[in-house]
Design an enzyme around this catalytic site. Structure first.
Site, mmCIF file in Angstrom:
data_model
loop_
_atom_site.group_PDB
_atom_site.id
_atom_site.type_symbol
_atom_site.label_atom_id
_atom_site.label_comp_id
_atom_site.label_asym_id
_atom_site.label_seq_id
_atom_site.Cartn_x
_atom_site.Cartn_y
_atom_site.Cartn_z
ATOM 1 N N LYS A 1 -14.427 -0.351 3.423
ATOM 2 C CA LYS A 1 -15.029 -1.213 4.450
ATOM 3 C C LYS A 1 -15.974 -0.334 5.259
ATOM 4 O O LYS A 1 -15.916 0.901 5.160
ATOM 5 C CB LYS A 1 -13.955 -1.832 5.353
ATOM 6 C CG LYS A 1 -13.189 -0.817 6.203
ATOM 7 C CD LYS A 1 -12.289 -1.532 7.178
ATOM 8 C CE LYS A 1 -11.752 -0.586 8.225
ATOM 9 N NZ LYS A 1 -10.900 -1.226 9.189
ATOM 10 N N THR B 1 4.805 3.734 7.873
ATOM 11 C CA THR B 1 5.266 2.435 7.358
ATOM 12 C C THR B 1 6.354 2.687 6.309
ATOM 13 O O THR B 1 6.101 3.319 5.289
ATOM 14 C CB THR B 1 4.087 1.670 6.723
ATOM 15 O OG1 THR B 1 3.080 1.549 7.719
ATOM 16 C CG2 THR B 1 4.505 0.297 6.244
ATOM 17 N N GLY C 1 -14.746 -11.838 0.061
ATOM 18 C CA GLY C 1 -15.443 -10.646 -0.401
ATOM 19 C C GLY C 1 -14.952 -10.204 -1.757
ATOM 20 O O GLY C 1 -14.458 -11.026 -2.548
ATOM 21 N N CYS D 1 -3.566 0.650 3.401
ATOM 22 C CA CYS D 1 -2.405 -0.135 3.852
ATOM 23 C C CYS D 1 -2.139 -1.396 3.047
ATOM 24 O O CYS D 1 -1.068 -1.530 2.453
ATOM 25 C CB CYS D 1 -2.582 -0.493 5.321
ATOM 26 S SG CYS D 1 -2.502 0.939 6.389
ATOM 27 N N ARG E 1 -9.937 4.868 -0.544
ATOM 28 C CA ARG E 1 -8.655 4.538 -1.183
ATOM 29 C C ARG E 1 -8.593 3.047 -1.527
ATOM 30 O O ARG E 1 -8.837 2.207 -0.670
ATOM 31 C CB ARG E 1 -7.484 4.931 -0.273
ATOM 32 C CG ARG E 1 -7.211 6.433 -0.318
ATOM 33 C CD ARG E 1 -6.139 6.824 0.627
ATOM 34 N NE ARG E 1 -6.597 6.799 2.015
ATOM 35 C CZ ARG E 1 -5.823 7.041 3.055
ATOM 36 N NH1 ARG E 1 -4.543 7.317 2.871
ATOM 37 N NH2 ARG E 1 -6.309 7.011 4.277
ATOM 38 N N GLU F 1 2.722 1.116 13.291
ATOM 39 C CA GLU F 1 1.340 1.255 13.743
ATOM 40 C C GLU F 1 0.472 0.130 13.191
ATOM 41 O O GLU F 1 0.617 -0.258 12.053
ATOM 42 C CB GLU F 1 0.815 2.611 13.233
ATOM 43 C CG GLU F 1 -0.545 2.946 13.709
ATOM 44 C CD GLU F 1 -0.672 2.758 15.197
ATOM 45 O OE1 GLU F 1 0.072 3.380 15.958
ATOM 46 O OE2 GLU F 1 -1.529 1.940 15.608
HETATM 47 C C1 UDX Z 1 -5.204 -2.567 8.021
HETATM 48 C C2 UDX Z 1 -4.638 -3.387 9.195
HETATM 49 O O1 UDX Z 1 -5.686 -4.177 9.770
HETATM 50 C C3 UDX Z 1 -3.998 -2.486 10.231
HETATM 51 O O2 UDX Z 1 -3.396 -3.281 11.247
HETATM 52 C C4 UDX Z 1 -2.944 -1.634 9.546
HETATM 53 O O3 UDX Z 1 -2.307 -0.793 10.441
HETATM 54 C C5 UDX Z 1 -3.573 -0.837 8.417
HETATM 55 O O4 UDX Z 1 -4.198 -1.747 7.498
HETATM 56 P P1 UDX Z 1 -7.416 -1.171 7.569
HETATM 57 O O5 UDX Z 1 -6.874 -0.912 6.201
HETATM 58 O O6 UDX Z 1 -7.998 -0.027 8.318
HETATM 59 O O7 UDX Z 1 -6.283 -1.794 8.517
HETATM 60 O O8 UDX Z 1 -8.584 -2.263 7.427
HETATM 61 P P2 UDX Z 1 -8.859 -3.783 7.752
HETATM 62 O O9 UDX Z 1 -9.999 -3.863 8.672
HETATM 63 O O10 UDX Z 1 -7.659 -4.553 8.112
HETATM 64 O O11 UDX Z 1 -9.411 -4.278 6.322
HETATM 65 C C6 UDX Z 1 -8.629 -4.133 5.137
HETATM 66 C C7 UDX Z 1 -9.391 -4.655 3.944
HETATM 67 O O12 UDX Z 1 -9.506 -6.060 4.001
HETATM 68 C C8 UDX Z 1 -10.825 -4.128 3.815
HETATM 69 O O13 UDX Z 1 -11.085 -3.822 2.474
HETATM 70 C C9 UDX Z 1 -11.695 -5.270 4.291
HETATM 71 O O14 UDX Z 1 -12.968 -5.276 3.725
HETATM 72 C C10 UDX Z 1 -10.859 -6.456 3.809
HETATM 73 N N1 UDX Z 1 -11.083 -7.684 4.592
HETATM 74 C C11 UDX Z 1 -10.728 -7.746 5.904
HETATM 75 C C12 UDX Z 1 -11.642 -8.783 3.962
HETATM 76 O O15 UDX Z 1 -11.963 -8.752 2.765
HETATM 77 N N2 UDX Z 1 -11.818 -9.933 4.695
HETATM 78 C C13 UDX Z 1 -11.471 -10.016 5.995
HETATM 79 O O16 UDX Z 1 -11.660 -11.109 6.570
HETATM 80 C C14 UDX Z 1 -10.912 -8.896 6.627
#
Ligand code: UDX
Length: 443
Positions: free
Chosen positions: A319, A121, A252, A259, A326, A150
């Protein structure tokens, strides 16, 4: 096709293995010798569902190589994919040092026409910059650069790669875009072929929109608590509108991970650099910073200070489904409790080892979620692992010294705590049994 992938991190490794599984010859290069050795021995360097099996399958195919040697990696590939980190600088901008380090090695060792795919990114305009850099440094016009951001998420990374919602390819012309498209033969996805800057922007705009959606529902949740509404019903009602959609509306303790926090700050910085204030993203970041410590603010309603108290922390990863901590809310929450003299007992399905260096030596890491509760004066839930969701009110009541449960991930319907002696508070919903406020003997 011979593809070299620079960077065996989350994105690079998963992409490389998925490409290999679909028939490509993949060489993965990383500067981390230990990680490469681990991979050569068939051991995944991080926790991800399905990764051990995929790694084994690729190794059995004979089409995957892991190396730290730039000569081996960059001399003969048809395509090089750059998937190294672009960490956040202090001012929020993306640090492109690793991307340019890789480009220097490509320019030095690659002696044939090659499409370089930028997967990391990177700020809008980076593909243009690295194409100029590569061709000037090699004194040659061998290199064409394409942007191919990605979208995989941790925990579902393999499925997200094989069945991506879209594969975005930004290139100078259709010919180059189609060369990149060819490497994804056998993937089930929709292709978006566009110019490089738009491709780079799609990545940031997508991640930042999701982060914004989360911050929005978190603010609505905070307001629901004040007016007596239930945010989950509100989110469900909103999500039925197809213009809104029901995903990323889960309230939450704020978003974490590698990311969203980085990409919101990077886009905000980029806008500022171009003389534009991205107000929605500024607000997204501010709301998230506050949301990450919301359980600590709630905890204050029950204890004025935490000296001598034991706090059970269930979940440390940002999560479930990952050992990644991180930017996890746990980092802020545990620090705040410890600064105020609390003793922390913590449990996580996968992330305890990664967390150890971010807390005091007095912190205790427990083997099960249930054991973590023993003798605790308060429990905070930061990650919605299944092991946490399966705990019952009885277990909280019997194990904890004072059964106060602050659930930052809404793991249970509040009703299950009705008619129990557990005080249960969550995000954007009513507090069950809110009788104990500022427990007198502990104030
Ligand atoms: C994210 C993007 O989804 C992905 O497309 C990108 O390439 C990288 O960043 P990721 O960081 O692995 O992926 O996790 P993701 O499942 O998107 O959740 C990110 C954060 O948001 C987590 O801390 C999760 O708990 C939080 N989250 C997600 C919420 O608090 N509420 C939601 O409804 C969804």
């Amino acid at each position: 096709m011979r593809i070299t992938i620079a960077g065996a991190g989350y994105v690079g490794l998963i992409t490389g293995l998925c490409l290999c599984e679909r028939g490509q010859d993949v060489t993965m290069i990383d500067i981390d010798e230990k990680k490469i050795q681990t991979l050569q021995n068939g051991i995944p360097p991080f926790f991800e569902k399905g990764l051990p099996e995929l790694l084994e399958s690729c190794q059995n195919s004979g089409r995957i190589k892991f190396t730290t040697d730039p000569v081996e990696a960059y001399s003969e590939p048809d395509t090089v994919m750059i998937a190294v980190p672009t960490p956040e600088r202090r001012d929020g901008s993306a640090n492109l040092q690793y991307v340019f380090d890789v480009c220097s090695l490509i320019a030095e060792h690659c002696r044939k026409a090659c499409v370089v795919i930028l997967k990391s990114t990177s700020p809008v305009g980076t593909s243009d910059k690295i194409e100029t850099f590569l061709n000037e440094k090699s004194n040659n016009d061998l290199f064409e650069v394409a942007s191919n951001p990605e979208f995989l998420a941790q925990g579902t990374a393999i499925n997200d790669t094989f069945n991506a919602s879209r594969i975005v390819i930004g290139a100078k012309n259709l010919d180059i875009a189609e060369k990149v498209q060819d490497i994804y033969t056998g993937f089930s996805s929709t292709f978006v072929l566009t110019d490089r800057k738009s491709a780079e922007m799609i990545k940031y705009a997508s991640n930042d929109f999701l982060a914004l959606k989360i911050s929005y529902i978190n603010e609505i949740a905070n307001l629901c608590e004040k007016v007596g509404a239930n945010v989950e019903i509100v989110a469900a009602g909103m999500g039925l509108d197809p213009r809104i959609g029901n995903l990323y509306l889960k309230p939450g303790t704020g978003y974490g991970g590698s990311c969203f926090p980085k990409d919101t700050k990077a886009l905000h910085w980029l806008a500022k650099y171009h003389g534009y204030e991205l107000k929605t993203i500024k607000a997204t970041i501010e709301v998230n910073e506050n949301q990450k410590i919301i359980l600590f603010q709630k905890a204050r309603q029950y204890y004025q200070n935490f000296r001598g108290l034991t706090v059970a922390v269930l979940g440390l990863a940002f999560k479930p489904g990952t050992d990644d901590i991180r930017e996890a809310p746990s980092l802020d929450i545990v620090r705040l409790f410890e600064e105020e003299g609390a003793k922390v007992k913590a449990w996580d399905f996968a992330a305890s080892d990664n967390f150890r260096k971010y807390c005091s030596q007095d912190a205790v890491f427990c083997p099960t979620a249930e054991e973590t509760l023993i003798g605790a004066d308060m429990c905070v839930i930061l990650t919605e692992w299944d092991e946490v969701k399966s705990l019952t009110p009885k277990q909280y009541k019997e194990r904890m010294k004072t059964p106060i449960v602050l659930d930052g991930r809404n793991c249970y319907p509040p009703e299950v705590f009705e008619n129990t002696s557990v005080l249960y508070d969550s995000i954007g919903r009513i507090t069950v049994n809110p009788r104990i406020r500022l427990i007198p003997e502990l104030v």
